[in-house]
Design a protein around this motif. Structure first.
Motif, PDB file in Angstrom:
ATOM      1  N   LEU A   1       4.173  18.538  17.225  1.00  0.00           N
ATOM      2  CA  LEU A   1       4.282  17.753  16.169  1.00  0.00           C
ATOM      3  C   LEU A   1       3.700  16.434  16.245  1.00  0.00           C
ATOM      4  O   LEU A   1       2.827  15.711  15.452  1.00  0.00           O
ATOM      5  N   GLN A   2       3.885  15.768  17.317  1.00  0.00           N
ATOM      6  CA  GLN A   2       3.348  14.163  17.670  1.00  0.00           C
ATOM      7  C   GLN A   2       2.124  14.360  17.595  1.00  0.00           C
ATOM      8  O   GLN A   2       1.457  13.300  16.904  1.00  0.00           O
ATOM      9  N   GLU A   3       1.219  15.270  17.969  1.00  0.00           N
ATOM     10  CA  GLU A   3      -0.307  15.127  17.963  1.00  0.00           C
ATOM     11  C   GLU A   3      -0.622  15.414  16.426  1.00  0.00           C
ATOM     12  O   GLU A   3      -1.498  14.734  15.979  1.00  0.00           O
ATOM     13  N   ASP A   4       0.013  16.229  15.806  1.00  0.00           N
ATOM     14  CA  ASP A   4      -0.455  16.602  14.565  1.00  0.00           C
ATOM     15  C   ASP A   4      -0.276  15.415  13.722  1.00  0.00           C
ATOM     16  O   ASP A   4      -0.895  15.112  12.628  1.00  0.00           O
ATOM     17  N   ALA A   5       0.840  14.902  13.544  1.00  0.00           N
ATOM     18  CA  ALA A   5       1.540  13.765  13.184  1.00  0.00           C
ATOM     19  C   ALA A   5       0.290  12.366  13.242  1.00  0.00           C
ATOM     20  O   ALA A   5       0.091  11.628  12.264  1.00  0.00           O
TER      21      ALA A   5
ATOM     22  N   ALA B   1       0.342  10.742  23.771  1.00  0.00           N
ATOM     23  CA  ALA B   1      -0.899  10.934  23.460  1.00  0.00           C
ATOM     24  C   ALA B   1      -1.788   9.919  24.260  1.00  0.00           C
ATOM     25  O   ALA B   1      -1.152   8.575  24.135  1.00  0.00           O
ATOM     26  N   SER B   2      -2.952  10.091  24.406  1.00  0.00           N
ATOM     27  CA  SER B   2      -3.868   9.056  25.246  1.00  0.00           C
ATOM     28  C   SER B   2      -4.451   8.337  24.216  1.00  0.00           C
ATOM     29  O   SER B   2      -4.891   9.148  23.154  1.00  0.00           O
ATOM     30  N   ILE B   3      -4.812   7.289  24.875  1.00  0.00           N
ATOM     31  CA  ILE B   3      -5.742   6.394  23.688  1.00  0.00           C
ATOM     32  C   ILE B   3      -7.025   7.129  23.392  1.00  0.00           C
ATOM     33  O   ILE B   3      -7.413   7.346  22.271  1.00  0.00           O
TER      34      ILE B   3
ATOM     35  N   PHE C   1     -18.258  15.122  20.496  1.00  0.00           N
ATOM     36  CA  PHE C   1     -18.812  15.140  21.645  1.00  0.00           C
ATOM     37  C   PHE C   1     -20.518  15.259  21.687  1.00  0.00           C
ATOM     38  O   PHE C   1     -21.059  15.660  20.578  1.00  0.00           O
ATOM     39  N   LYS C   2     -20.994  14.259  22.438  1.00  0.00           N
ATOM     40  CA  LYS C   2     -22.665  14.263  22.297  1.00  0.00           C
ATOM     41  C   LYS C   2     -23.130  14.371  23.505  1.00  0.00           C
ATOM     42  O   LYS C   2     -23.124  13.560  24.369  1.00  0.00           O
ATOM     43  N   PRO C   3     -23.908  15.477  23.806  1.00  0.00           N
ATOM     44  CA  PRO C   3     -24.468  15.846  25.235  1.00  0.00           C
ATOM     45  C   PRO C   3     -25.482  15.061  25.306  1.00  0.00           C
ATOM     46  O   PRO C   3     -26.283  14.586  24.484  1.00  0.00           O
ATOM     47  N   ARG C   4     -25.997  14.925  26.798  1.00  0.00           N
ATOM     48  CA  ARG C   4     -27.189  14.399  27.023  1.00  0.00           C
ATOM     49  C   ARG C   4     -28.332  15.279  26.434  1.00  0.00           C
ATOM     50  O   ARG C   4     -28.419  16.484  26.936  1.00  0.00           O
TER      51      ARG C   4
ATOM     52  N   GLY D   1     -16.122  15.791  27.806  1.00  0.00           N
ATOM     53  CA  GLY D   1     -16.033  15.486  26.274  1.00  0.00           C
ATOM     54  C   GLY D   1     -14.736  15.936  25.510  1.00  0.00           C
ATOM     55  O   GLY D   1     -14.356  15.234  24.603  1.00  0.00           O
ATOM     56  N   VAL D   2     -14.119  16.976  26.134  1.00  0.00           N
ATOM     57  CA  VAL D   2     -13.248  17.589  25.169  1.00  0.00           C
ATOM     58  C   VAL D   2     -11.682  17.539  25.704  1.00  0.00           C
ATOM     59  O   VAL D   2     -10.821  17.734  25.017  1.00  0.00           O
ATOM     60  N   LYS D   3     -11.628  17.073  27.155  1.00  0.00           N
ATOM     61  CA  LYS D   3     -10.457  17.214  27.803  1.00  0.00           C
ATOM     62  C   LYS D   3      -9.231  16.396  27.093  1.00  0.00           C
ATOM     63  O   LYS D   3      -8.148  16.688  26.984  1.00  0.00           O
ATOM     64  N   ASP D   4      -9.715  15.277  26.315  1.00  0.00           N
ATOM     65  CA  ASP D   4      -8.355  14.408  25.769  1.00  0.00           C
ATOM     66  C   ASP D   4      -7.994  14.891  24.563  1.00  0.00           C
ATOM     67  O   ASP D   4      -7.104  14.543  24.075  1.00  0.00           O
TER      68      ASP D   4
END
Lengths: 277, 272
Positions: free
Chosen positions: A59-63, B2-4, B211-214, B264-267
């Motif tokens: 939920l946190q991510e979706d919110a 969540a990370s920035i 995602f922007k590959p080289r 590019g996608v891990k976050d």
């Protein structure tokens, strides 16, 4: 039915044997004569919580994605449209220095979105009003027991004297009891209510700047008939003299314009239904 | 938490192109959209060793300090149910505080035996043959990566691959058409790639990442916008060209995609 043994979690890992021998007796409270521990004992989460896990996993991510407002650069400082007292002046230094035109609470934009302020449920407050309690205090007993069964706590259980008559107010702290109450509400109670379409949304023409729309609190009222559907009350419904209705407030950390909508988005993720009239 | 970097607010500063007459203008970037289809956890996570110890300690504190249970409110005095509850409660106290703590009830031997027999009788009557399902699904044991029942405690994500050309694994992706909004393109391409045999919900119209590959000099940029979606029911049935698909956790994705793609996608993927 199996024997209700303590949770496997509690039994595993550590064997709590005999307590260590007490060499020096603990200090006792002079009034109650109860021993006072020499460390501050804090009660925290005592069990994993299904809905809380759901919040963190999904939920946190979706919110965050749903309520995110993109801002390309930091917000400009508010315009200084009127003279204010100079804070360096000793006369005005510690005086109240309000902005001209009031605090504009209803027009404050939400704070910039960061990972730390993603909308989350902070507490659920349930309270009920009982007119008969004005005539006799004993009428409150059934309601107190019902609130205790619902919230699992008795602290601040009863008897706050509000505007008119006696109100039972109980703040449910965050954590497992809060999420348990929410789960019971959306899984046992609301599906079994007759003619309950969902929590009614305000009409589209409703103001976005009203105090309720900017406070991040979603409220709903439950009929007395709904109380019987809570499982912990259903087991011994005969013990209560009558069913009681209650108000439920879901308090979230959302603030600013659109806060109530963000709170609704979060709660609908916990499967609380919303509908238009 | 969540990370920035998961926030879709990363505005990368593009170096200003030199406006010399001799330098050819770079052509328009090629935009494509991808959908990160997520199967949310269907089981609660297993507590770690530390969490188990913590909960056990907190449960003892709670048992020591909680309000006494109002058993007279829930049980009739002297009833069999109350006797059963009391015996279970004595057992729980013994587990929490050790054998010497709980005092035995003062009761004659015959009465104690009768009560025990009655409680055992009740347990026999209440017994059901229902068995708890194991938390590890058979698809985990046979490593069936296409099953939606695998890894019930984790978030799973859909990766597909064009088997004909042996392309690397990636999230279902398609080119955005001219005069089309990104989220519409995401929906259209996703259904075309993965089939219409499932219930899905794309969470937002805003992309959750990019995602922007080289690319080699002078070649147009390739930009992929990602959208998050949930699967509610059904299963992927890829179009003919796309034969292979897998449901993977974040850690399993890392070993199957290229390093640049992973960075590019891990976050955008959940650790839960």
């Amino acid at each position: 039915m199996p024997q209700h043994s303590p949770q496997r979690i509690a039994r595993s890992l550590t064997r709590f044997g005999r307590p260590p021998p007490i060499k020096k007796p603990l200090k006792r409270n002079w009034r109650t004569r109860l021993p006072t521990p020499h460390v501050k004992i804090v009660g925290r989460e005592f069990t994993p919580c299904r809905l809380e896990d759901h919040y963190h996993a999904t939920l946190q991510e979706d919110a965050m994605y749903m309520t995110y407002i993109h801002e390309s650069e930091p917000r400009p400082a508010p315009r200084q449209i009127r003279l204010t007292h100079d804070p360096a002046n000793p006369y005005s230094r510690f005086r109240h220095n309000p902005p001209v035109g009031g605090s504009q609470l209803g027009k404050k934009p939400p704070p910039p979105d960061t990972p730390a302020n993603v909308v989350r449920l902070e507490k659920i407050v349930i309270h009920s009003f009982m007119k008969q309690a004005i005539g006799g205090r004993s009428n409150l007993l059934g309601l107190i027991m019902a609130m205790r069964a619902l919230s699992g706590e008795t602290e601040k259980g009863a008897g706050r004297h509000a505007v008119s008559g006696v109100q039972i107010v109980h703040g449910k702290k965050s954590g497992a009891p809060m999420y348990d109450f929410l789960a019971q509400l959306v899984e046992f109670v609301l599906p079994r209510l007759k003619d309950f379409p969902g929590v009614i949304l305000p009409p589209p023409a409703a103001s976005d700047h009203s105090p309720s729309a900017v406070s991040g609190v979603v409220s709903l009222g439950l009929d007395p008939a709904a109380m019987a559907f809570f499982p912990q009350i259903e087991v011994n419904l005969d013990s209560y003299p009558r069913p009681y209705g209650m108000h439920v407030h879901f308090v979230t950390n959302a603030t600013g314009v659109g806060a109530e909508n963000r709170a609704r988005a979060l709660l609908s993720g916990f499967q609380l239904p919303f509908t238009r009239r | 938490m969540a990370s920035i970097s998961r926030l879709p607010c990363t505005t990368r500063r593009v170096p200003a192109a030199r406006s010399l007459a001799t330098v050819a203008k770079p052509s328009k970037p090629v935009l494509s959209t991808a959908v990160i289809l997520n199967r949310a956890p269907i089981l609660t996570p297993s507590p770690t060793v530390f969490e188990r110890a913590f909960y056990a300690y907190q449960q003892r504190i709670r048992r020591a300090l909680h309000n006494p249970f109002p058993s007279e409110f829930y049980f009739k005095q002297g009833s069999l149910l109350e006797a059963r509850f009391n015996s279970e409660e004595r057992y729980r106290e013994r587990v929490a505080w050790g054998p010497g703590y709980v005092k035995e009830e003062v009761m004659s031997e015959e009465r104690k035996a009768a009560e025990k027999a009655a409680i055992d009788q009740m347990a026999l009557q209440d017994r059901s043959d229902d068995k708890l399902l194991p938390r590890v699904h058979p698809s985990d044991r046979v490593r069936d990566y296409q099953s939606l029942d695998r890894k019930g405690r984790r978030n799973l994500y859909l990766l597909i691959r064009d088997t004909g050309h042996k392309t690397p694994w990636e999230f279902p992706r398609g080119l955005a058409a001219q005069d089309e909004l990104l989220h519409q393109s995401a929906q259209r391409e996703f259904l075309a790639k993965c089939g219409n045999y499932m219930d899905t919900w794309i969470v937002t119209r805003k992309p959750i990442g990019m995602f922007k590959p080289r690319v080699p000099e002078q070649a147009p940029e390739k930009i992929t916008f990602f959208f998050k979606a949930h699967i509610m029911a059904g299963q992927v049935r890829p179009a003919d060209s796309m034969k292979d698909f897998m449901w993977l956790t974040k850690q399993e994705i890392q070993t199957r995609v290229t390093k640049e793609y992973w960075e590019g996608v891990k976050d955008m993927l959940s650790d839960h």
